[in-house]
Scaffold this motif. Structure first.
Motif, PDB file in Angstrom:
ATOM      1  N   ILE A  65       0.834  -1.218   0.000  1.00 37.56           N
ATOM      2  CA  ILE A  65       0.000   0.000   0.000  1.00 37.56           C
ATOM      3  C   ILE A  65       0.860   1.257   0.000  1.00 37.56           C
ATOM      4  O   ILE A  65       0.597   2.201  -0.734  1.00 37.56           O
ATOM      5  CB  ILE A  65      -0.949  -0.016   1.229  1.00 37.56           C
ATOM      6  CG1 ILE A  65      -1.984  -1.133   1.061  1.00 37.56           C
ATOM      7  CG2 ILE A  65      -1.637   1.322   1.428  1.00 37.56           C
ATOM      8  CD1 ILE A  65      -2.910  -1.302   2.242  1.00 37.56           C
ATOM      9  N   GLY A  88      -8.113   4.189   6.292  1.00 38.49           N
ATOM     10  CA  GLY A  88      -8.592   5.146   7.281  1.00 38.49           C
ATOM     11  C   GLY A  88      -8.013   5.031   8.678  1.00 38.49           C
ATOM     12  O   GLY A  88      -8.088   5.987   9.465  1.00 38.49           O
ATOM     13  N   THR A  89      -7.429   3.880   9.003  1.00 36.51           N
ATOM     14  CA  THR A  89      -7.042   3.633  10.399  1.00 36.51           C
ATOM     15  C   THR A  89      -5.962   4.603  10.906  1.00 36.51           C
ATOM     16  O   THR A  89      -6.078   5.146  12.011  1.00 36.51           O
ATOM     17  CB  THR A  89      -6.560   2.167  10.552  1.00 36.51           C
ATOM     18  OG1 THR A  89      -7.520   1.333   9.926  1.00 36.51           O
ATOM     19  CG2 THR A  89      -6.407   1.779  11.995  1.00 36.51           C
ATOM     20  N   ARG A 118      -5.702   3.959  -3.951  1.00 36.55           N
ATOM     21  CA  ARG A 118      -4.525   3.079  -4.062  1.00 36.55           C
ATOM     22  C   ARG A 118      -4.221   2.871  -5.537  1.00 36.55           C
ATOM     23  O   ARG A 118      -5.125   2.543  -6.315  1.00 36.55           O
ATOM     24  CB  ARG A 118      -4.794   1.711  -3.409  1.00 36.55           C
ATOM     25  CG  ARG A 118      -5.023   1.796  -1.925  1.00 36.55           C
ATOM     26  CD  ARG A 118      -5.241   0.435  -1.292  1.00 36.55           C
ATOM     27  NE  ARG A 118      -5.717   0.602   0.067  1.00 36.55           N
ATOM     28  CZ  ARG A 118      -6.068  -0.388   0.883  1.00 36.55           C
ATOM     29  NH1 ARG A 118      -5.974  -1.650   0.460  1.00 36.55           N
ATOM     30  NH2 ARG A 118      -6.501  -0.143   2.110  1.00 36.55           N
ATOM     31  N   GLU A 120      -3.467   0.637  -7.699  1.00 33.01           N
ATOM     32  CA  GLU A 120      -3.389  -0.806  -7.942  1.00 33.01           C
ATOM     33  C   GLU A 120      -3.745  -1.063  -9.395  1.00 33.01           C
ATOM     34  O   GLU A 120      -4.226  -0.173 -10.092  1.00 33.01           O
ATOM     35  CB  GLU A 120      -4.406  -1.524  -7.065  1.00 33.01           C
ATOM     36  CG  GLU A 120      -4.124  -1.369  -5.586  1.00 33.01           C
ATOM     37  CD  GLU A 120      -4.919  -2.350  -4.754  1.00 33.01           C
ATOM     38  OE1 GLU A 120      -4.554  -3.524  -4.715  1.00 33.01           O
ATOM     39  OE2 GLU A 120      -5.915  -1.919  -4.137  1.00 33.01           O
ATOM     40  N   ARG A 126     -11.515  -4.049  -7.702  1.00 34.14           N
ATOM     41  CA  ARG A 126     -10.285  -3.352  -7.317  1.00 34.14           C
ATOM     42  C   ARG A 126     -10.195  -2.035  -8.077  1.00 34.14           C
ATOM     43  O   ARG A 126      -9.973  -2.027  -9.291  1.00 34.14           O
ATOM     44  CB  ARG A 126      -9.080  -4.232  -7.657  1.00 34.14           C
ATOM     45  CG  ARG A 126      -7.830  -3.896  -6.891  1.00 34.14           C
ATOM     46  CD  ARG A 126      -6.778  -4.966  -7.119  1.00 34.14           C
ATOM     47  NE  ARG A 126      -7.064  -6.184  -6.366  1.00 34.14           N
ATOM     48  CZ  ARG A 126      -6.858  -6.336  -5.056  1.00 34.14           C
ATOM     49  NH1 ARG A 126      -6.390  -5.349  -4.344  1.00 34.14           N
ATOM     50  NH2 ARG A 126      -7.139  -7.473  -4.466  1.00 34.14           N
ATOM     51  N   PHE A 130     -11.781   3.942  -4.231  1.00 31.81           N
ATOM     52  CA  PHE A 130     -12.866   3.074  -3.783  1.00 31.81           C
ATOM     53  C   PHE A 130     -13.393   3.624  -2.453  1.00 31.81           C
ATOM     54  O   PHE A 130     -12.789   4.521  -1.866  1.00 31.81           O
ATOM     55  CB  PHE A 130     -12.398   1.622  -3.642  1.00 31.81           C
ATOM     56  CG  PHE A 130     -11.253   1.448  -2.681  1.00 31.81           C
ATOM     57  CD1 PHE A 130      -9.946   1.723  -3.069  1.00 31.81           C
ATOM     58  CD2 PHE A 130     -11.479   1.036  -1.372  1.00 31.81           C
ATOM     59  CE1 PHE A 130      -8.888   1.594  -2.171  1.00 31.81           C
ATOM     60  CE2 PHE A 130     -10.429   0.908  -0.467  1.00 31.81           C
ATOM     61  CZ  PHE A 130      -9.133   1.183  -0.870  1.00 31.81           C
ATOM     62  N   ARG A 265      -2.612 -10.233   6.558  1.00 26.47           N
ATOM     63  CA  ARG A 265      -2.882  -8.818   6.295  1.00 26.47           C
ATOM     64  C   ARG A 265      -1.637  -8.095   5.770  1.00 26.47           C
ATOM     65  O   ARG A 265      -0.520  -8.400   6.130  1.00 26.47           O
ATOM     66  CB  ARG A 265      -3.402  -8.087   7.545  1.00 26.47           C
ATOM     67  CG  ARG A 265      -4.502  -8.823   8.265  1.00 26.47           C
ATOM     68  CD  ARG A 265      -5.846  -8.718   7.581  1.00 26.47           C
ATOM     69  NE  ARG A 265      -6.305  -7.366   7.468  1.00 26.47           N
ATOM     70  CZ  ARG A 265      -6.556  -6.747   6.294  1.00 26.47           C
ATOM     71  NH1 ARG A 265      -6.404  -7.373   5.153  1.00 26.47           N
ATOM     72  NH2 ARG A 265      -6.970  -5.511   6.261  1.00 26.47           N
ATOM     73  N   TYR A 270      -0.835  -4.491  12.389  1.00 27.76           N
ATOM     74  CA  TYR A 270      -1.652  -5.475  13.112  1.00 27.76           C
ATOM     75  C   TYR A 270      -0.878  -6.262  14.171  1.00 27.76           C
ATOM     76  O   TYR A 270       0.311  -6.539  14.031  1.00 27.76           O
ATOM     77  CB  TYR A 270      -2.291  -6.453  12.129  1.00 27.76           C
ATOM     78  CG  TYR A 270      -3.377  -5.816  11.292  1.00 27.76           C
ATOM     79  CD1 TYR A 270      -4.587  -5.421  11.847  1.00 27.76           C
ATOM     80  CD2 TYR A 270      -3.193  -5.591   9.931  1.00 27.76           C
ATOM     81  CE1 TYR A 270      -5.579  -4.827  11.088  1.00 27.76           C
ATOM     82  CE2 TYR A 270      -4.176  -4.995   9.156  1.00 27.76           C
ATOM     83  CZ  TYR A 270      -5.371  -4.616   9.749  1.00 27.76           C
ATOM     84  OH  TYR A 270      -6.348  -4.021   8.992  1.00 27.76           O
ATOM     85  N   ALA A 288     -11.966 -10.258  -0.494  1.00 28.70           N
ATOM     86  CA  ALA A 288     -12.431  -9.809   0.836  1.00 28.70           C
ATOM     87  C   ALA A 288     -13.441  -8.671   0.684  1.00 28.70           C
ATOM     88  O   ALA A 288     -13.161  -7.677   0.027  1.00 28.70           O
ATOM     89  CB  ALA A 288     -11.248  -9.346   1.666  1.00 28.70           C
ATOM     90  N   LEU A 289     -14.604  -8.860   1.282  1.00 26.76           N
ATOM     91  CA  LEU A 289     -15.591  -7.766   1.327  1.00 26.76           C
ATOM     92  C   LEU A 289     -15.126  -6.731   2.334  1.00 26.76           C
ATOM     93  O   LEU A 289     -15.454  -5.550   2.241  1.00 26.76           O
ATOM     94  CB  LEU A 289     -16.959  -8.294   1.766  1.00 26.76           C
ATOM     95  CG  LEU A 289     -17.643  -9.319   0.863  1.00 26.76           C
ATOM     96  CD1 LEU A 289     -18.905  -9.849   1.520  1.00 26.76           C
ATOM     97  CD2 LEU A 289     -17.969  -8.700  -0.488  1.00 26.76           C
ATOM     98  N   GLY A 290     -14.379  -7.195   3.292  1.00 24.25           N
ATOM     99  CA  GLY A 290     -13.866  -6.307   4.322  1.00 24.25           C
ATOM    100  C   GLY A 290     -12.829  -7.052   5.134  1.00 24.25           C
ATOM    101  O   GLY A 290     -12.690  -8.275   5.002  1.00 24.25           O
ATOM    102  N   ALA A 291     -12.113  -6.294   5.964  1.00 20.78           N
ATOM    103  CA  ALA A 291     -11.056  -6.933   6.752  1.00 20.78           C
ATOM    104  C   ALA A 291     -10.645  -6.022   7.892  1.00 20.78           C
ATOM    105  O   ALA A 291     -10.917  -4.826   7.863  1.00 20.78           O
ATOM    106  CB  ALA A 291      -9.853  -7.203   5.851  1.00 20.78           C
ATOM    107  N   GLY A 292      -9.996  -6.613   8.866  1.00 27.43           N
ATOM    108  CA  GLY A 292      -9.539  -5.783   9.982  1.00 27.43           C
ATOM    109  C   GLY A 292      -8.754  -6.585  10.982  1.00 27.43           C
ATOM    110  O   GLY A 292      -8.271  -7.688  10.695  1.00 27.43           O
ATOM    111  N   GLY A 293      -8.671  -6.036  12.175  1.00 21.28           N
ATOM    112  CA  GLY A 293      -7.945  -6.726  13.226  1.00 21.28           C
ATOM    113  C   GLY A 293      -7.510  -5.778  14.314  1.00 21.28           C
ATOM    114  O   GLY A 293      -7.889  -4.603  14.332  1.00 21.28           O
ATOM    115  N   GLY A 311     -10.381  -2.805  14.819  1.00 23.32           N
ATOM    116  CA  GLY A 311     -11.361  -2.241  13.885  1.00 23.32           C
ATOM    117  C   GLY A 311     -11.404  -3.016  12.587  1.00 23.32           C
ATOM    118  O   GLY A 311     -10.711  -4.037  12.421  1.00 23.32           O
TER     119      GLY A 311
END
Ligand code: HAM
Length: 429
Positions: A65, A88-89, A118, A120, A126, A130, A265, A270, A288-293, A311
């Motif tokens: 990233i 955003g984190t 990004r 990409e 992708r 986004f 990740r 993380y 992945a529709l979403g991800a976190g940790g 989050g």
């Protein structure tokens, strides 16, 4: 395509969200926001650009990233680079300290949404711009908080009719500063023996970030990593107990999950619990529709005191693609309630004050002041599926009346200008 024609297209990897697509976007955002609010999260909005340092230090200089995908902005002031936010984190943590949120009652639970950027390779699911919806809880180390954010995402997906069989929750623990170095040592030893089977990217990763080899999409790397040591067998007691407890909470809430030691990740911040919501159906399958940790060390990375945090971020476009394919959510377009028909120049002015009154009373009202013919205006009203027309012409103007016409029932009545609003509000009930 001529250069001029190309310049009149949206930039590769970006797209317009057209009026027809807005209701679905709003629906998805509002469902996530409603559940977040119900769980005690408060909304926050952050700038879309920050100092590049924030992402370099937090997300990590060697992460894809930051090293390959970040958009740097040319700007005129000072010598500090700025970049479009790729996530955003990091911005949330910056805001947490900038506004002294560590002095608020903890945990501070926040949610946000908006565009991320990004660079990409654009493909289905992708984009280079986004939209993410994200939640971050800062200040709570208990495992129930990890489970809470996962529960929140599952609740929102379920309210959108994305059922548990349409996606799966993959979960892992990537340990802490105490147990991770020992695990990386073991992993590196395994990789060293099989270096010849690694793809080019993973050869680099083997020295910079060997854990990323676990989630490489290259077939040869994937086959090789089947035999790699698992982080879960190498967690310290604290991490093991925390992870076990998260799983117990999820089980208690009836959330199905897959323990997947290859979820690592791509962002450096993380620690401990990491998870992804992976699509199981349609063209998003496998994405992945979403991800976190958890990211218990991110705050301290910026040189501040430690604050545990957890989050996730959801990719709104991916969720929308899935919803369109599942066809489970149907959103009838917003219908206007009244069409104002005006006939003649003086009536036109009066009609404008009627438009003002109707809108002020909360009635959805459309009009076409540029057209003069009754037929054209009636046609437009029926095209828009409007229930009532308020008609004002020369005669009504003199009599101080208007005509209320029921466009679906066909009836019409002439009413006093002083009473038309009350009557109309009654009819619309
Ligand atoms: P992430 O995994 O990089 O995590 O992104 C989260 C989600 O954003 C992904 O699962 C995906 O749905 C969506 N996404 C990512 N890149 C793209 C893209 N190029 N096009 C479309 N959608 C994309 C984060 O960003 C972390 N900040 C999540 C987080 C919050 N972790 C803790 N708190």
């Amino acid at each position: 395509m001529s250069k001029e024609k190309k310049l009149l297209q949206s930039v590769r990897g970006t797209s317009d969200i057209l009026p027809s697509e807005q209701p679905l976007f709003q629906k998805v955002n509002s469902v996530f926001a409603d559940i977040a609010i119900a769980c005690g999260f408060k909304e926050i909005s952050l700038p879309i650009f920050e100092y590049s340092w924030l992402f370099q230090k937090g997300v990590g200089n060697t992460s894809d990233i930051v090293s390959k995908e970040m958009y740097y902005l040319r700007h005129k002031e000072g010598d500090l680079d700025i970049a479009l936010r790729p996530e955003g984190t990091a911005g949330i943590v910056r805001s947490y300290y900038q506004h002294g949120m560590h002095t608020w009652s903890q945990p501070v639970r926040l949610f946000y949404g908006g565009p991320m950027f990004r660079h990409e390779r654009p493909q289905k699911g992708r984009g280079r711009q986004f939209t993410q919806f994200g939640v971050e809880s800062i200040g709570e180390s208990d495992s129930s908080e990890d489970a809470l954010v996962i529960l929140l995402a599952c609740q929102a997906l379920s309210r959108l009719q994305i059922k548990p069989e349409n996606y799966s929750v993959h979960i892992n623990s990537i340990g802490c500063a105490q147990c991770r170095p020992k695990y990386i040592k073991k992993l590196s030893a395994y990789i060293k023996v099989h270096k010849d089977k690694l793809c080019e990217d993973c050869l680099v990763r083997s020295t910079t970030n060997p854990m990323r080899i676990l989630d490489c999409k290259n077939k040869s790397c994937q086959t090789l990593m089947i035999g790699a040591p698992s982080h879960l067998d190498n967690l310290c007691d604290n991490c093991k107990n925390h992870f076990k407890s998260v799983l117990e909470y999820l089980e208690e809430a009836g959330i199905r999950f897959v323990i997947n030691h290859r979820i690592v990740r791509g962002l450096d911040y993380y620690t401990g619990t990491v998870f992804e919501f992976i699509a199981e159906v349609g063209t998003m399958k496998g994405q992945a529709l979403g991800a976190g940790g958890r990211y218990d060390n991110l705050v301290a990375t910026y040189g501040r005191r430690k604050a545990p945090a957890v989050g996730f971020g959801i990719g709104i476009e991916r969720v929308i693609t899935m919803l369109k394919e599942l066809k489970t959510v149907s959103l009838p377009p917003e219908k206007p309630q009244v069409f104002i028909i005006q006939l003649g120049n003086s009536a036109k002015k009066k009609a404008f004050s009627i438009l003002q009154q109707l809108l002020a009373s909360g009635i959805k009202t459309i009009s076409s002041f540029s057209s003069d013919s009754l037929k054209a205006q009636l046609k437009m009203a029926s095209k828009n599926n409007v229930r009532f027309a308020v008609i004002i012409g020369q005669r009504e103007l003199l009599d101080k009346t208007v005509i209320i016409k029921d466009l679906q029932g066909g009836s019409q009545e002439t009413v006093d200008l002083k009473q038309y609003l009350t009557i109309l509000l009654e009819r619309l009930k």
